[in-house]
Design an enzyme around this catalytic site. Structure first.
Site, PDB file in Angstrom:
ATOM      1  N   CYS A 404     -10.580  -3.284  35.778  1.00  0.00           N
ATOM      2  CA  CYS A 404     -10.432  -1.929  36.570  1.00  0.00           C
ATOM      3  C   CYS A 404     -11.681  -2.771  37.844  1.00  0.00           C
ATOM      4  O   CYS A 404     -11.397  -3.897  39.156  1.00  0.00           O
ATOM      5  CB  CYS A 404     -10.567  -0.733  36.759  1.00  0.00           C
ATOM      6  SG  CYS A 404     -10.137   0.028  38.129  1.00  0.00           S
ATOM      7  N   HIS A 522      -7.223   0.110  32.205  1.00  0.00           N
ATOM      8  CA  HIS A 522      -7.899   0.175  31.313  1.00  0.00           C
ATOM      9  C   HIS A 522      -7.699  -0.008  30.058  1.00  0.00           C
ATOM     10  O   HIS A 522      -7.582   0.636  28.996  1.00  0.00           O
ATOM     11  CB  HIS A 522      -8.928   1.325  30.689  1.00  0.00           C
ATOM     12  CG  HIS A 522     -10.195   1.291  32.245  1.00  0.00           C
ATOM     13  ND1 HIS A 522     -11.228   1.384  32.410  1.00  0.00           N
ATOM     14  CD2 HIS A 522      -9.255   2.075  33.328  1.00  0.00           C
ATOM     15  CE1 HIS A 522     -11.741   1.299  33.619  1.00  0.00           C
ATOM     16  NE2 HIS A 522     -11.113   2.072  34.304  1.00  0.00           N
ATOM     17  N   GLU A 524      -8.590  -1.044  26.708  1.00  0.00           N
ATOM     18  CA  GLU A 524      -9.651  -0.809  25.938  1.00  0.00           C
ATOM     19  C   GLU A 524      -9.499   0.314  25.466  1.00  0.00           C
ATOM     20  O   GLU A 524      -9.932   0.759  24.301  1.00  0.00           O
ATOM     21  CB  GLU A 524     -10.639  -0.944  26.243  1.00  0.00           C
ATOM     22  CG  GLU A 524     -11.593   0.390  27.429  1.00  0.00           C
ATOM     23  CD  GLU A 524     -11.443  -0.181  28.504  1.00  0.00           C
ATOM     24  OE1 GLU A 524     -10.980  -1.207  28.583  1.00  0.00           O
ATOM     25  OE2 GLU A 524     -12.717   0.296  29.519  1.00  0.00           O
TER      26      GLU A 524
HETATM   27  N1  GLN Z   1     -14.472   1.590  41.882  1.00  0.00           N
HETATM   28  C1  GLN Z   1     -13.565   1.367  41.401  1.00  0.00           C
HETATM   29  C2  GLN Z   1     -12.336   1.632  41.752  1.00  0.00           C
HETATM   30  O1  GLN Z   1     -12.457   3.754  41.607  1.00  0.00           O
HETATM   31  C3  GLN Z   1     -12.984   0.825  40.015  1.00  0.00           C
HETATM   32  C4  GLN Z   1     -13.150   1.535  39.495  1.00  0.00           C
HETATM   33  C5  GLN Z   1     -13.434   1.235  37.694  1.00  0.00           C
HETATM   34  O2  GLN Z   1     -13.470   0.405  37.649  1.00  0.00           O
HETATM   35  N2  GLN Z   1     -12.140   2.298  37.048  1.00  0.00           N
HETATM   36  O3  GLN Z   1     -10.736   1.570  42.315  1.00  0.00           O
END
Ligand code: GLN
Length: 601
Positions: A404, A522, A524
């Site tokens: 992300c 994500h 994970e």
């Molecule tokens: N801050 C970034 C977003 O909101 C990444 C979010 C994250 O890493 N979960 O897109």
């Protein structure tokens, strides 16, 4: 089996100190009951007032775990999903805030017909109704309701915040007919180093408090460094009115995956099944596959070093699911995982001026690593250092997984270094940037979403097993600016996965690099012991020099744990714990932070 008519409840409370690992204990009890043939679900009660974990910093209660349905919940739901390989819902996490909000909404609607709304009975009734409703939701992907519900009460007995929950559980135990309710109290038996004696007093006091609150433990599960001595069990039995065979040692083990067999060895399942009247309906627990993973993990020898560059690297549990996913993958790749936690801001040039030692140390860790992982994150903190980590990995052919924000910093870095757009940025960090390569989306994207592979000729599609799409969990507000996709692509970035519209970039690869993968989701959160997330397997394999063309053609060969890689390492068993590293990985993994020795200091 389907023979269990009434819902059975196993309530897990904890006493003496927090951080005893009652989440792991509760999950392990669930694992053992599942192994006995029961369908098990789980409810975690967090007595704080937040309605969920959305606004909570990972430095408070550890990472925010995201469920398929988009709920942002506490870390224990992750433990439970991983141990039992189930998918929970947001309602499986009760907080005081949720209960109060529910009751206050009813009050506004006039549902209480003019009555004074009070903690007893309205809040306590709402808690019991919630538990009874949610216990029926299937979580194992099969039709029909679960048979046993494990309810873990967070916090420590005696906390003011948990009082309404204790009262509700006490009423619940009174209402439950015989054989439907079993209370397991997790406690601490410290060892005072000087005399080496296991002390029972803290447990006695904690059981007394439990009784004052109207609850009586059926089992005691005692955290201790070593197995409880016979005389200690006798003393606890006498003073806490719990039979000897219901007093379980939760002594230190090499890794948390040993806890279920620790319970089985002490016949914990027989005690619980006896109390719940299920003994005749169940089978002897079988945990062979699970134990295989636990033991393999202890025997891994050849190390793989991964630098995790993040903002909360000093907070244990802030990246729990990332750590677990790396472990799942390293077991499959037959490598001993060594994690170097690198504070992102220490990589920054500003730190070089203010604290040259920290700067040098952080760069030393990064350069010493076999692979780099930049996890998700929000806000400015450490972004400069994360960009530098992505640059280092890209320029030096070091395997990189960006999750992300980790993918977003890789794009910022690429735009700046390769496209020459010096001020390129995400509008999250510079609202007025001339080159916005990441922009805010109209909605917040949380929960499971489908990502479609644009091509099968890429590392990620192959690692996922040449599928057309994958469902993974998201938590973000920003996306790759569609106006800049063409420019990035013509300079060599490949966006190999998108959402169903095709406009939202989900997976990035640099095709010429050994392993440079960025994802907006994500992975994970869906990784499981024995079923690692493919992209983590890719990172660990690439970092171990194992990600060759052959493996990409049949990643399943790694999953079976056979093939030349597995055999080479299996013969090199060191017998050591395998988890420890300088940054306290072992502690974080065990989730059990207090040892007798620590108390004695
Ligand atoms: N801050 C970034 C977003 O909101 C990444 C979010 C994250 O890493 N979960 O897109």
């Amino acid at each position: 089996m389907g023979g269990v008519e009434k819902m059975k409840y196993v309530v897990v409370t904890s006493g003496v100190v927090s951080g005893l690992g009652n989440g792991v204990a509760a999950s392990s009890i669930g694992t053992v009951l599942k192994a006995c043939g029961l369908r098990v679900t789980f409810i975690k009660i967090d007595p704080y007032l937040n309605t969920d974990s959305r606004t909570m910093s990972p430095s408070e209660n550890g990472e925010v775990f995201v469920l398929d349905d988009g709920s942002e919940v506490g870390i224990d739901l992750g433990n439970y999903e991983r141990f039992l390989d189930v998918e929970l819902t947001g309602d499986n996490n009760i907080t005081a805030g949720k209960i109060y909000q529910h009751v206050l909404d009813k009050e506004r609607r006039g549902d209480y017909l003019g009555k004074t709304v009070q903690v007893i009975p309205h809040i306590t009734d709402a808690i019991q109704e919630w538990i009874e409703r949610v216990a029926l939701i299937p979580v194992d992907g099969r039709e029909g309701r679960p048979e046993v519900c494990i309810v873990e009460l967070g916090g420590t007995i005696g906390d003011i915040e948990s009082r309404p929950f204790m009262e509700a559980l006490s009423q619940f135990s009174y209402r439950a007919e015989d054989n439907n309710f079993c209370l397991v109290h997790v406690s601490l038996v410290p060892v005072i180093d000087i005399v080496g004696e296991q002390k029972t007093k803290p447990t006695q006091c904690s059981v007394q408090s439990l009784r004052e609150l109207g609850l009586k433990p059926n089992l005691l599960a005692c955290r201790s460094t070593t197995p409880l001595n016979k005389n200690v069990k006798e003393k606890l039995s006498q003073s806490c009115h719990v039979p000897d065979d219901c007093i379980i040692s939760l002594n230190n083990v090499p890794n948390i995956w040993h806890v279920p067999s620790l319970l089985i060895d002490q016949k914990c399942h027989e005690a619980i099944l006896g109390i719940l009247g299920l003994a005749r309906l169940t089978v002897e627990p079988k945990l062979d596959a699970w134990m295989n993973i636990a033991r393999t993990c202890d025997q891994l020898h050849a190390p793989v070093r991964i630098a995790v560059v993040g903002k909360y690297t000093n907070v244990s549990n802030a990246y729990q699911s990332i750590l677990e996913a790396m472990l799942h993958a390293s077991v499959v790749c037959q490598r001993r995982l060594v994690v170097d936690w690198v504070p992102a801001s220490d990589l920054d040039i500003e730190t070089a001026n203010e604290s040259p030692d920290l700067h040098e140390k952080a760069w030393g860790l990064l350069k010493g690593a076999d692979g780099v992982l930049v996890p998700g994150g929000f806000g400015h903190g450490g972004v400069g250092g994360k960009i530098l980590a992505a640059k280092y990995a890209r320029e030096n052919n070091v395997p990189y997984l960006g999750i992300c924000l980790g993918m977003q910093v890789a794009i910022i870095e690429f735009a700046r270094s390769v496209l020459g757009l010096k001020d390129a940025n995400s509008t999250e960090f510079d609202a007025g940037t001339r080159y916005p390569c990441l922009i805010e989306m109209p909605e917040i994207c949380v929960g499971s979403r489908r990502t479609f592979f644009r091509t099968k000729d890429c590392k990620s599609a192959k690692l996922y097993g040449n599928v057309n799409y994958t469902d993974e969990r998201h938590r973000r507000r920003y996306e790759v600016n569609p106006d800049m996709v063409g420019e990035l692509e013509s300079a060599g970035v490949e966006f190999v996965g998108t959402d169903e519209s095709g406009d939202r970039m989900e997976i990035l690869e640099l095709p010429w690099h050994p392993y440079f993968v960025g994802v907006q989701f994500h992975p994970e959160f869906r990784s499981r012991p024995g079923k690692p997330s493919p992209l983590f397997t890719g990172l660990i394999a690439a970092s171990s020099g194992l990600l060759d063309a052959g493996m990409l053609q049949s990643p399943a060969s790694l999953e079976n744990g056979n093939g030349p890689v597995a055999m080479k390492v299996a013969s090199g068993a060191s017998g050591g714990g395998g988890y420890a590293n300088a940054s306290g990985l072992e502690e974080g993994l065990l989730g059990l932070h207090v040892s007798g020795a620590a108390l004695a200091h």
